[in-house]
Scaffold this motif. Structure first.
Motif, PDB file in Angstrom:
ATOM      1  N   UNK A 279       0.843  -1.195   0.000  1.00 49.88           N
ATOM      2  CA  UNK A 279       0.000   0.000   0.000  1.00 49.88           C
ATOM      3  C   UNK A 279       0.879   1.246   0.000  1.00 49.88           C
ATOM      4  N   UNK A 280       0.479   2.296  -0.711  1.00 46.94           N
ATOM      5  CA  UNK A 280       1.180   3.582  -0.567  1.00 46.94           C
ATOM      6  C   UNK A 280       1.015   4.103   0.854  1.00 46.94           C
ATOM      7  N   UNK A 281       2.066   4.706   1.362  1.00 40.88           N
ATOM      8  CA  UNK A 281       2.015   5.229   2.734  1.00 40.88           C
ATOM      9  C   UNK A 281       0.931   6.273   2.878  1.00 40.88           C
ATOM     10  N   UNK A 282       0.734   7.062   1.835  1.00 41.62           N
ATOM     11  CA  UNK A 282      -0.305   8.084   1.886  1.00 41.62           C
ATOM     12  C   UNK A 282      -1.694   7.461   1.986  1.00 41.62           C
ATOM     13  N   UNK A 283      -1.916   6.338   1.297  1.00 38.04           N
ATOM     14  CA  UNK A 283      -3.212   5.666   1.374  1.00 38.04           C
ATOM     15  C   UNK A 283      -3.437   5.073   2.745  1.00 38.04           C
ATOM     16  N   UNK A 284      -2.352   4.572   3.358  1.00 41.53           N
ATOM     17  CA  UNK A 284      -2.487   4.018   4.701  1.00 41.53           C
ATOM     18  C   UNK A 284      -3.004   5.072   5.662  1.00 41.53           C
ATOM     19  N   UNK A 285      -2.465   6.272   5.536  1.00 48.47           N
ATOM     20  CA  UNK A 285      -2.891   7.357   6.430  1.00 48.47           C
ATOM     21  C   UNK A 285      -4.347   7.732   6.181  1.00 48.47           C
ATOM     22  N   UNK A 286      -4.770   7.680   4.914  1.00 48.41           N
ATOM     23  CA  UNK A 286      -6.149   8.047   4.603  1.00 48.41           C
ATOM     24  C   UNK A 286      -7.142   6.997   5.100  1.00 48.41           C
ATOM     25  N   UNK A 287      -6.763   5.727   4.980  1.00 50.86           N
ATOM     26  CA  UNK A 287      -7.690   4.650   5.348  1.00 50.86           C
ATOM     27  C   UNK A 287      -7.676   4.324   6.829  1.00 50.86           C
ATOM     28  N   UNK A 288      -6.644   4.736   7.541  1.00 52.25           N
ATOM     29  CA  UNK A 288      -6.491   4.367   8.948  1.00 52.25           C
ATOM     30  C   UNK A 288      -7.597   4.992   9.784  1.00 52.25           C
ATOM     31  N   UNK A 289      -8.318   4.174  10.519  1.00 49.04           N
ATOM     32  CA  UNK A 289      -9.403   4.655  11.385  1.00 49.04           C
ATOM     33  C   UNK A 289      -9.086   4.491  12.862  1.00 49.04           C
ATOM     34  N   UNK A 290      -7.854   4.097  13.188  1.00 48.68           N
ATOM     35  CA  UNK A 290      -7.508   3.921  14.599  1.00 48.68           C
ATOM     36  C   UNK A 290      -7.361   5.279  15.253  1.00 48.68           C
ATOM     37  N   UNK A 291      -7.749   5.332  16.507  1.00 48.09           N
ATOM     38  CA  UNK A 291      -7.660   6.594  17.237  1.00 48.09           C
ATOM     39  C   UNK A 291      -6.236   6.912  17.635  1.00 48.09           C
ATOM     40  N   UNK A 292      -5.384   5.889  17.684  1.00 42.69           N
ATOM     41  CA  UNK A 292      -4.003   6.077  18.091  1.00 42.69           C
ATOM     42  C   UNK A 292      -3.114   5.569  16.974  1.00 42.69           C
ATOM     43  N   UNK A 293      -2.521   6.487  16.209  1.00 43.69           N
ATOM     44  CA  UNK A 293      -1.779   6.115  15.015  1.00 43.69           C
ATOM     45  C   UNK A 293      -0.510   5.348  15.351  1.00 43.69           C
ATOM     46  N   UNK A 294       0.188   5.819  16.368  1.00 39.35           N
ATOM     47  CA  UNK A 294       1.465   5.197  16.720  1.00 39.35           C
ATOM     48  C   UNK A 294       1.343   4.574  18.097  1.00 39.35           C
TER      49      UNK A 294
END
Length: 491
Positions: A279-294
């Motif tokens: 996956x492109x890293x940019x797409x991962x950020x767009x699709x991520x629905x977790x409240x805590x990214x890291x």
């Protein structure tokens, strides 16, 4: 508990049938009609046994015995030689089994294995087992009947029986005629049954090797596998799961062209780490629905659930980038993520002018995310242990060309042939043993009369040799049966 229920049900049915038979025979209003009905139909009921006897097949036996008499004479003569050789080999084999057991030698394959429903016979294969026993028994007795008429011995009738759950057949021959013919003619009759059982084994082996060729116009092979059965109430059942007749071509990114490939792919999915998707890293950020990214990656947990079970369509994935070498977790839509190209290493993902990352399911070591491609339907996403998927479906290498073609026919032919080979072969081994009430008793008697009459004219001596031979065979077979039962229930 299940075995006890089966035994209770079988005994209950037989007890009810026996009591009903006794009741109808003793009541004044039903006794005469019931006895007339039994006489006309040939039915009879005894303790745990139901019989049918008829003379209607006598004409059929007569016509078959008159067909090519010279050929039939040669055919049943071959049966005599086979029966005598088989008797010798069977006695040697069973003796070796007893010797190995007494000397505590390792016995890898038990020759005689009792087959009992609910113990070592699956309920789904009881019909195959009973049909095979019936076919083998009928053809066995047909051999005796045709050979008897060929040797001018009267056939009184033919019958079928059901003892508990075991079907069988029998033929009623004239004992007076049997006693006055020569020993060689007796042997042709006595050996005809086991000779036909051996022919059944050969036919079963031939069909087992040839039936794929006969099925070629109706089924395709080498392009996938087809689902023939799906277990109910499992992770893959239901409207959106796998269904009967679905062709499976891939599981977990592993191509499937046969059942062997299917088993190999599931085995490798257990041994190997889970595959990922690019996956492109940019797409991962767009699709991520977790409240805590890291998330804190210093924790020594087996896996991290960043979705908090808030959605059934999303799954927690882990990845890393050039800027962040440590694992990062993202809650991504499982179907959209697994639609992307498969990767095993970060280096497998590359796109010009775009930073790519290989995202892996964040699951424990026992759980795998497997994408099953089955026909034109949307891929099935299976999340769990691969063995659960293995035990949830039954597959076949033969994909029918049309919906009108039975999907289970190849499996039925294969299973029936294997039962024919094993059960008919077992009947040969059992029946040729010189044991009381078996064909081997009469084969042994005929052989002794044929070979020892000229050298030992005293009939009492020949009878003593026969009695000792049958006693030895009976004890030998009994020991093997006891050992087989011991291995089944204890060993």
């Amino acid at each position: 508990m299940l075995q006890t229920s089966w035994i209770a049900l079988i005994l209950g049915c037989w007890s009810s049938l026996y009591l009903l038979d006794a009741f109808l025979k003793t009541q004044p209003w039903s006794a005469r009609r019931y006895m007339t009905f039994l006489d006309k139909t040939g039915f009879s009921v005894s303790v745990c046994q139901f019989r049918w006897y008829s003379t209607s097949l006598n004409r059929t036996f007569l016509r078959l015995a008159q067909w090519r008499p010279n050929f039939l004479r040669t055919w049943f003569t071959f049966g005599v030689f086979f029966g005598l050789v088989a008797m010798l080999l069977s006695v040697m084999l069973l003796t070796l089994m007893v010797f190995n057991t007494l000397t505590r030698e390792t016995v890898e394959n038990q020759v005689l294995t009792p087959i009992m429903p609910g113990v070592n016979l699956p309920a789904s294969q009881i019909s195959y087992y009973m049909l095979t026993l019936l076919v083998c028994g009928i053809l066995h007795e047909f051999g005796h009947a045709i050979a008897a008429i060929r040797e001018q011995v009267r056939v009184n009738g033919f019958g079928l029986f059901l003892m508990l759950i075991y079907p069988g057949a029998y033929v009623d021959l004239s004992s007076e005629h049997l006693q006055i013919i020569s020993p060689m003619r007796q042997l042709r009759i006595y050996c005809a049954g086991v000779w036909h059982n051996f022919i059944i084994v050969l036919i079963g082996i031939l069909v087992l090797f040839m039936y794929p060729w006969f099925l070629m116009p109706f089924y395709s092979t080498g392009y996938g596998v087809v689902i023939t059965q799906v277990s109910e109430n499992t992770a893959v059942s239901g409207p959106r799961g796998l269904a009967i007749r679905d062709p499976v071509t891939s599981v977990g990114g592993c191509p499937v062209t046969s059942v062997k490939d299917w088993n190999y792919c599931l085995t490798m999915s257990i041994r190997e780490p889970s595959l990922g998707n690019c996956l492109p890293v940019s797409m991962i950020s767009e699709l991520d629905t977790s409240s805590k990214k890291k998330l804190d990656t210093d924790k020594k947990s087996a896996y991290i659930d960043c979705c908090n079970e808030t959605s059934s369509t999303h799954l927690c994935f882990m990845y890393h980038t050039k800027k962040i070498p440590n694992n990062v977790y993202a809650c991504l839509p499982a179907r959209a993520t697994t639609d992307r190209p498969i990767c095993k290493f970060q280096s497998d993902c590359y796109a010009p002018n775009m930073e790519m990352s290989c995202v892996y399911p964040s699951v424990d070591n026992q759980t795998k995310l497997l994408r099953v491609i089955h026909g034109h339907k949307p891929p099935l996403l299976f999340l769990g242990h691969p063995l659960d998927l293995h035990y949830s479906v039954i597959l076949s290498n033969y994909i029918p060309y049309s919906a009108l073609i039975p999907v289970n026919l190849p499996y039925a032919i294969d299973t029936f042939c294997k039962y024919l080979i094993s059960l008919s072969g077992a009947l040969v081994i059992l029946n040729v043993v010189p044991c009381y009430a078996l064909d081997g008793q009469f084969i042994c008697q005929g052989f002794i009369e044929l070979t020892l009459r000229s050298t030992i004219p005293d009939k009492e001596v020949r009878d003593a040799i026969f009695s000792l031979s049958v006693l030895f065979g009976t004890v030998l077979l009994a020991l093997n049966v006891i050992m087989a039962m011991w291995m089944l229930f204890v060993g």
